[in-house]
Design an enzyme around this catalytic site. Structure first.
Site, mmCIF file in Angstrom:
data_model
loop_
_atom_site.group_PDB
_atom_site.id
_atom_site.type_symbol
_atom_site.label_atom_id
_atom_site.label_comp_id
_atom_site.label_asym_id
_atom_site.label_seq_id
_atom_site.Cartn_x
_atom_site.Cartn_y
_atom_site.Cartn_z
ATOM 1 N N LYS A 516 115.112 -28.518 13.726
ATOM 2 C CA LYS A 516 114.956 -29.736 13.326
ATOM 3 C C LYS A 516 116.006 -30.038 12.365
ATOM 4 C CE LYS A 516 110.850 -30.249 15.547
ATOM 5 N NZ LYS A 516 110.565 -31.281 16.660
ATOM 6 N N THR A 618 108.851 -37.837 19.849
ATOM 7 C CA THR A 618 108.226 -39.059 20.151
ATOM 8 C C THR A 618 108.297 -39.978 18.747
ATOM 9 O OG1 THR A 618 106.149 -37.926 19.478
ATOM 10 C CG2 THR A 618 106.644 -38.158 21.845
#
Length: 777
Positions: A516, A618
């Site tokens: 990430k 998302t």
């Protein structure tokens, strides 16, 4: 149906008096939540039962997932029922502010995007009148509660989410099933959670299984005063659903994980076969004509051999049972990360579920006869992703780029044999929770402009595009500042840090993992800090960098990144020389409820994983829908966000998948470190004492420059993408100074967000994978 809010209020008062002997005004937040929840459950019970009966004989879909990150349900349930505002008004008239329910715990039965996606899908299916039910596990403790100690380290504590009760589920003991292991048998007791549709009378069901012992107390052992042995069976059973994702670093930890997955699979399938028999009789050859089952990643992959086992138990032969299973299941892949594609040692697996191993071996033998180049079992290891691809009707990725990688790389050999099975289903988020509920101010502005309730038809957002003018931008900017003010109050209360709502809010909120690249963000902040200090960066717009993330308890590098970010935050926030330019905050215990405050306040959404690693995301969609621009790579759903909103309205940087693949073998991270003075200075803060240093940070430093035994240096290309990232980040910062121009970009993101509704995604699943139709109400 219009629900009688006054009746719900009266039932709430009655519950408070009966259960707690308190008045409405005297009740604590937890007591009020319990009583109000029970009152609402009474109000919806008829519609819930009607919805179940309406689907008795029609084709249905079932979603099996190890995670459901449903969060706090009270506000979203009242919102979907269309009574939130009226209930707030009725309570206020009696001197009670429903905002006190902010103190109620989230139901954190998930870890991140996969679990939150499952919750969004259930919301969308209910709102679209689609016959979809969910199956999961009712963990006694959720993921964990996160706090930070004085050194900035993550500390974990048990997340006892239901200690004050759980009014949003019914215990259905009459549907209990038994799940057998070689050393004991457990009861899987179902708890049903209503999934309330928005703008419809439809209510779907999430059934969560809780493990209990057949006999909780060995009375003879207790009578002999052997109190530990007296509770052995109780503890052994309850351990299975005690904790979400227990530590599996040991043999026993792995066995517990397998037990969890088998209980989820076996209990859910036994339940389906019970309802099938009730509606259609004992001929299970037609099972797949009425039931479509979606496997949410590989956690429930044991459902495949378990269905075959159950069908064979009912008299079918192996070939028939395998055929039914292949027509019943479909599989969603959520990652290209090899470590997340579950593989189980067969000896380990056999120690827990020996019959399942026998069936997996039979499936593998059949596969190898048909296609000698493919396998499920290799080197005494069961590859659960391969099993899921082979015994499924369809396989899908969750963004266009991710689905292409599945075909080109991860499942290349499978795609060559079964091309018709592979599909794409780009993820989505429910606009009810992630716009209507968390950002009512923006929702009202949009409703006023396009003249209708758009939350069940997000395509209507495109009507905003020709309307965007300076007046609308000013109105949007005013709303954004209002959301920032609200977030500032929350952060001041929870973190003790004061933020200025006039700053840019640059947000990175997601699970903490090296890919990430929260560390990339942190290094850029240190670089910016040094540049402001030495006077080389003079046109920097004041910015608050906001992080939210949990690391897996055993993930040392991720925890070192959290500690490092907290340490640089302390250094920067305590430096008066940059107080008017820079703030850094890492919020504690980031969860759904915190997200509902952070996401509407964000200006810049950091989605900075290296291209080809994030399946979809998302959070990027939620932030876009609330009017944040994306600062990101061409990874996951970012690719589609750029296509929908326009490259000129996002801030894209970094190497593409193809460029990273080409650079992988020859990449030399130290070469970049040696020639980039500013980057080198930032990286050195990991070890040079600028902030407190420890062994884990030194290891983090070494992983960037020297690598480790299991991968090369800078495995996730932080240094390779750094220059592009920093240039793009500073360009976004400069652009913000023109509030009208930047606000226009934000509004164009909102107006382009229709594709990222989970309503669109779930309708595609229904039409193209499950072949189910909406029920008419």
């Amino acid at each position: 149906m219009k629900y009688n809010c006054l009746n719900i209020l009266r039932w709430t008062e009655a519950q408070l008096k009966y259960t707690y002997d308190v008045s409405l005004q005297e009740a604590t937040a937890q007591e009020l939540h319990e009583a109000l929840g029970q009152a609402v459950m009474m109000a919806i019970s008829d519609h819930w039962n009607d919805s179940k009966r309406a689907r008795m004989h029609e084709r249905k879909a079932y979603y099996i997932s190890a995670e459901y990150l449903i969060g706090r349900l009270v506000y979203s349930n009242l919102y979907n029922l269309g009574i939130l505002d009226e209930m707030k008004k009725l309570f206020a008239e009696r001197g009670v502010d429903l905002a006190i329910l902010e103190d109620v715990e989230d139901a954190a039965l998930g870890n991140g995007g996969l679990g939150r996606l499952a919750a969004c899908f259930l919301d969308s299916a209910a709102s679209c009148n689609l016959p979809l039910s969910g199956y999961g596990l009712r963990y006694r403790f959720g993921l964990f509660k996160q706090s930070f100690d004085a050194n900035g380290s993550q500390c974990e504590s048990a997340d006892d989410w239901s200690k004050y009760g759980d009014p949003w589920s019914y215990r259905r003991y009459n549907h209990t099933v038994k799940v057998k292991f070689p050393d004991h048998t457990v009861l899987a007791v179902p708890y049903d959670v209503p999934i309330i549709g928005y703008g419809t009378d439809n209510i779907n069901t999430l059934r969560l299984w809780q493990c209990e012992a057949e006999e909780e107390l060995d009375f003879n052992a207790f009578n002999d005063q052997d109190y530990l042995r007296a509770l052995t069976q109780k503890n052994k059973a309850e351990d299975i659903t005690r904790v979400l994702y227990p530590n599996d670093s040991t043999w026993e930890g792995k066995r517990l994980r397998i037990k969890q997955q088998y209980v989820l699979s076996s209990a859910s399938l036994q339940d389906m076969m019970r309802t099938y028999k009730k509606a259609h009789g004992e001929d299970y050859s037609h099972f797949a004509d009425f039931y479509a089952v979606q496997l949410n990643d590989t956690h429930p992959a044991m459902s495949i051999p378990e269905l075959i086992r159950l069908l064979m138990q009912e008299g079918m032969d192996f070939e028939q049972s395998l055929s039914v299973a292949q027509r019943t299941f479909s599989y969603t892949n959520h990652t290209v990360m090899g470590e997340a594609l579950e593989k189980w040692d067969l000896d380990l697996l056999r120690s827990v579920v020996p019959e399942i191993v026998d069936i997996i071996l039979r499936i593998d033998e059949k596969l190898k006869r048909e296609h000698p180049g493919l396998f499920i079992v290799r080197d005494n290891t069961a590859h659960m992703a391969n099993l899921s691809v082979y015994v499924s009707t369809y396989v899908n990725g969750v963004a266009e780029i991710h689905s292409q990688i599945l075909k080109d790389d991860l499942f290349k050999d499978w795609y060559a044999v079964y091309p018709e099975r592979f599909q794409n289903k780009t993820n989505g988020v429910t606009p009810r929770r992630w716009l209507g509920l968390c950002n009512p101010e923006l929702t009202q502005m949009i409703k006023y402009r396009i003249g209708t309730d758009f939350l069940k038809d997000l395509d209507r957002l495109s009507k905003l595009k020709p309307m965007i003018d300076d007046d609308m931008v000013r109105q949007f900017n005013a709303i954004k500042r209002q959301k920032k003010e609200q977030l500032c109050k929350v952060i001041a209360q929870k973190e003790g840090i004061t933020l200025n709502p006039d700053f840019i809010f640059d947000v990175q909120v997601k699970r903490l993992h090296e890919y990430k690249r929260q560390l990339l963000n942190a290094l850029s902040i240190v670089d910016i800090y040094f540049r402001i200090k030495d006077g080389s960066l003079t046109d920097f717009y004041p910015t608050a960098f906001i992080f939210g993330a949990k690391s897996a308890p055993g993930y040392g590098r991720a925890k070192a990144i959290i500690r490092y970010i907290n340490r640089i935050a302390k250094m920067i926030n305590n430096d008066p020389a940059v107080a008017d330019k820079l703030k850094v905050v890492f919020v504690q215990n980031y969860n759904c409820s915190y997200a509902e405050h952070i996401i509407p306040a964000a200006d810049i959404s950091e989605q900075i994983s290296p291209a080809g690693t994030e399946a979809s995301g998302t959070g990027n969609m939620k932030l876009m829908l609330n009017g944040a621009v994306t600062l990101g790579t061409m990874d996951g759903a970012n690719v589609e966000i750029v296509r929908e909103a326009g490259l000129e309205n996002e801030y894209i940087f970094g190497h593409t998948v193809e460029q990273l693949n080409a650079a992988r073998d020859s990449y030399y991270a130290r070469g970049i470190y040696d020639i980039n003075d500013r980057l080198r200075k930032a990286i050195n803060t990991l070890v040079d004492g600028t902030v407190p240093t420890d062994d884990a940070q030194r290891e983090l430093y070494a992983s960037l420059l020297d690598g480790a035994s299991w991968h090369k240096a800078d495995h996730y290309f932080l240094l390779l993408d750094y220059a592009s990232y920093m240039e793009t980040k500073l360009r976004a910062n400069r652009d913000y100074a023109d509030h009208l121009s930047f606000g226009r970009k934000c509004l164009l993101n909102i107006a382009s967000g229709a594709k990222f509704s989970s309503d669109r995604t779930i309708r595609q699943y229904a039409r193209e994978i499950w072949h189910i139709e909406p029920t008419q109400y």
